[in-house]
Scaffold this active site. Structure first.
Site, PDB file in Angstrom:
ATOM      1  N   LYS A  29       3.087  24.286  -1.163  1.00 41.34           N
ATOM      2  CA  LYS A  29       1.698  23.821  -1.107  1.00 41.34           C
ATOM      3  C   LYS A  29       1.671  22.315  -1.377  1.00 41.34           C
ATOM      4  CE  LYS A  29      -0.100  28.340  -2.475  1.00 41.34           C
ATOM      5  NZ  LYS A  29      -0.788  29.119  -3.514  1.00 41.34           N
TER       6      LYS A  29
ATOM      7  N   LYS B  75       7.286  37.550   2.105  1.00 37.32           N
ATOM      8  CA  LYS B  75       6.014  37.708   1.403  1.00 37.32           C
ATOM      9  C   LYS B  75       5.247  38.895   1.972  1.00 37.32           C
ATOM     10  CE  LYS B  75       4.152  34.115  -0.336  1.00 37.32           C
ATOM     11  NZ  LYS B  75       3.355  32.883  -0.561  1.00 37.32           N
TER      12      LYS B  75
ATOM     13  N   ASP C 192       3.988  38.923  -7.804  1.00 42.52           N
ATOM     14  CA  ASP C 192       2.774  38.237  -7.371  1.00 42.52           C
ATOM     15  C   ASP C 192       1.525  38.835  -8.011  1.00 42.52           C
ATOM     16  OD1 ASP C 192       1.354  36.349  -5.709  1.00 42.52           O
ATOM     17  OD2 ASP C 192       0.696  38.064  -4.530  1.00 42.52           O
TER      18      ASP C 192
ATOM     19  N   GLU D  65       8.768  39.271  -2.257  1.00 43.53           N
ATOM     20  CA  GLU D  65       7.558  39.379  -3.068  1.00 43.53           C
ATOM     21  C   GLU D  65       7.207  40.837  -3.330  1.00 43.53           C
ATOM     22  OE1 GLU D  65       3.920  36.833  -2.278  1.00 43.53           O
ATOM     23  OE2 GLU D  65       3.157  38.785  -1.667  1.00 43.53           O
TER      24      GLU D  65
ATOM     25  N   ARG E 189       0.814  -1.211   0.000  1.00 48.72           N
ATOM     26  CA  ARG E 189       0.000   0.000   0.000  1.00 48.72           C
ATOM     27  C   ARG E 189       0.850   1.264   0.000  1.00 48.72           C
ATOM     28  NH1 ARG E 189      -3.308   1.658  -2.725  1.00 48.72           N
ATOM     29  NH2 ARG E 189      -4.217  -0.430  -2.551  1.00 48.72           N
TER      30      ARG E 189
END
Length: 285
Positions: A137, A169, A224, A202, A102
């Site tokens: 992410k 950021k 961005d 950013e 698995r």
């Protein structure tokens, strides 16, 4: 970026934790009906199409579960596959094969999906000179696998985590009191703690690009959610002072347009957070 030793340790932790989670005090289904000395053979069957990824990881899983298990590889990571292909054969203890099954399938299905999507994006950028990057992410606990899959698909890795690169950021900038203060404090921090980390900053608009350029030592500027016109203007402003990266809502329909604006990199969270697993199975032979 993280070292090979750090990456290998991440893989070891993934395997040990996954086996702990899945096997616990024993694979009682196998223990109940398969003799301890029984041996068998199984094949990794592809039931989909795309870029295969995770074969080398599967070898590590089987090695962890039972070093005596043998792998006969027919298709390597990064290869295009189609329905009916057999990636490898595994032979040895039947209980060991089932114990690892698995984890091997879960990892390879997701890694192959990510590698396939990355290769698709790389193809969309062909000829532009722009490279595709992943992001943070990722699925908690298996980031190393997902970033490995991006590389197998022909993409490049962004920072691995919060510790191997500085990325200022919008929230960092706002909490620090502005771009210049954030960059200045960051340089002081790195000097005080004797750390050598690349700095990415950013920018939300062209004025912020200009302010960033007033500070030396920035490795890359992240543009961005810029539109095409402002991206081209930003690339012209930045020149060779530092590298450029576009990010924010970029899709397969728009990615080449952004690349043609002249940015060095495009980062996309979709490489890892929006994929459909490749259909694979492990079948006894």
């Amino acid at each position: 970026m993280i070292t090979d030793a750090q990456f290998n340790e991440e893989l070891r932790l993934i395997i040990s934790n996954a086996i702990r989670e899945d096997v616990g005090d024993g694979d009682h289904s196998s223990l109940a009906c398969i003799p301890a000395n029984a041996t068998g053979k199984a094949k990794l069957l592809v039931k989909d199409k795309g870029v295969l990824a995770g074969v080398d990881f599967a070898k590590q899983v089987f090695e962890y579960v039972d070093p005596k298990v043998l792998i006969e590889t027919h298709i390597h990571d990064g290869s295009q596959v189609r329905y009916g292909d057999v990636a490898f054969y595994v032979s040895g203890s039947s209980q060991s094969i089932l114990k690892a099954e698995r984890l091997v399938l879960n990892a390879m299905q997701r890694m192959s999906a990510i590698a396939t999507k990355t290769a698709f994006y790389v193809n969309l950028l062909e000829g532009t000179g722009t490279k595709i990057l992943d992001t943070r992410k990722t699925t908690p606990g298996i980031r190393a696998l997902e970033k490995w899959a991006v590389k197998i698909g022909g993409g490049e890795n962004h920072r691995f985590a919060l510790y191997d690169m500085i990325m200022l950021k919008d929230n960092h900038i706002d909490f620090a009191g502005g771009i210049t203060k954030a960059i200045t404090k960051t340089k002081e921090y790195l000097a005080n703690y004797n750390k050598e980390l690349k700095i990415i900053v950013e920018a939300r608009n062209l004025d912020e690009v200009k302010e960033i350029l007033n500070s030396n030592g920035v490795y890359r500027i992240l543009l961005d959610n810029f539109n095409y016109d402002d991206t081209r203007k930003a690339v012209e402003l930045i020149g060779t002072t530092c590298l450029t990266e576009s990010s924010g809502g970029i899709t397969e329909e728009t990615i080449r347009n952004y690349a043609e604006c002249g940015v060095d990199y495009i980062s996309s969270g979709a490489l890892t957070h929006s994929v459909h697993n490749m259909d694979l199975s492990l079948k006894a032979v």
